[in-house]
Write an enzyme that holds these catalytic residues in place. Structure first.
Site, short mmCIF file in Angstrom:
data_model
loop_
_atom_site.label_atom_id
_atom_site.label_comp_id
_atom_site.label_asym_id
_atom_site.label_seq_id
_atom_site.Cartn_x
_atom_site.Cartn_y
_atom_site.Cartn_z
N TYR A 141 0.86 -1.19 0.00
CA TYR A 141 0.00 0.00 0.00
C TYR A 141 0.90 1.23 0.00
CZ TYR A 141 -3.91 3.10 1.03
OH TYR A 141 -4.86 4.08 0.95
N SER A 142 0.74 2.10 -1.00
CA SER A 142 1.49 3.34 -1.11
C SER A 142 3.00 3.05 -1.04
CB SER A 142 1.04 4.31 -0.01
OG SER A 142 1.57 5.61 -0.23
N MET A 143 3.69 3.50 0.00
CA MET A 143 5.12 3.25 0.12
C MET A 143 5.43 1.76 0.00
SD MET A 143 7.59 3.66 3.42
CE MET A 143 6.95 2.12 4.10
N THR B 292 4.27 -0.42 -1.86
CA THR B 292 4.38 -0.91 -3.24
C THR B 292 5.80 -0.76 -3.76
OG1 THR B 292 3.79 1.22 -4.28
CG2 THR B 292 1.99 -0.25 -3.66
N ALA C 198 -1.80 -0.93 -4.13
CA ALA C 198 -2.88 0.02 -3.88
C ALA C 198 -2.31 1.40 -3.61
CB ALA C 198 -3.73 -0.44 -2.68
#
Length: 215
Positions: A94-96, A98, A122
């Site tokens: 998620y965010s970072m 990824t 995501a």
């Protein structure tokens, strides 16, 4: 009575499942810890084991210095992941998170190491596209940025000692999140999720990642 196995600080919430046919490794967003995925395991099928990754600098590892660059983070993470790759696995970021997940997959692709069956990403865009770094912001500007993200509890901003404690971790995490990765295929399916209501990651960003050639 058999003594409990020692908890690995990288996976403090892990509940080993000897009957698991698949493992899901979850990588958190900036400032997040392993606890953000508490409860997910109970929602998964019995044959799936969830493993939430705990990076240094947060929760039970709050006294450890955080990583500011992806390569040394991967160097530390790979040896602890290795014993858990004996079963099929997927990555969720998620965010970072990824960035960390994709960087791992890229490194393993080059080495010919076992690859995830798939990756779920995501709230993130194509990581090979350069983006403005937040690393040069002074503390007041960075704190204002955190307020806009609305992910930091209000009590953190209200207590200077607490804010001084978490700022280095958040700055390090934003440096990871801003890292530019090579446009290197990872040869596994990638599922990408975004939201119309997300003011920080316009849908054009995850769409760019979804269109990228990762095969």
């Amino acid at each position: 009575m058999r003594p409990a196995a020692p908890t690995n600080p990288w996976f403090p919430t892990r509940q080993p499942n000897p009957n698991a046919r698949l493992r899901v490794f979850c990588f958190p967003f900036a400032g997040g810890g392993a606890s953000v995925y508490t409860g997910w395991g109970a929602a998964l099928p019995a044959g799936v084991e969830l493993i939430s990754v705990q990076l240094p600098g947060r929760e039970r590892r709050i006294m450890e210095p955080p990583f500011r660059q992806i390569p040394p983070l991967l160097d530390a993470l790979e040896p602890v992941l290795a014993p858990l790759l004996d079963k099929p696995f997927i990555f969720f970021g998620y965010s970072m998170g990824t960035r960390v997940a994709l960087a791992l997959a890229q490194r393993w692709k080059v080495r010919g190491a076992p690859m995830p069956l798939g990756m779920v990403m995501a709230a993130a865009g194509a990581p090979h596209r350069p983006r403005d770094s937040r690393d040069d912001l002074d503390d007041p500007a960075f704190i204002e940025l955190l307020r806009k993200y609305e992910g930091t509890p209000a009590e953190v901003f209200a207590h200077k000692e607490l804010l001084d404690m978490v700022l280095p971790v958040l700055r390090a995490d934003f440096a990871l999140a801003d890292a530019v990765l090579p446009a290197l295929p990872v040869s596994c399916p990638i599922s990408v999720f975004g939201a119309h209501e997300d003011p920080h990651v316009p849908l054009a960003e995850p769409r760019a990642l979804a269109r990228a050639d990762h095969r």
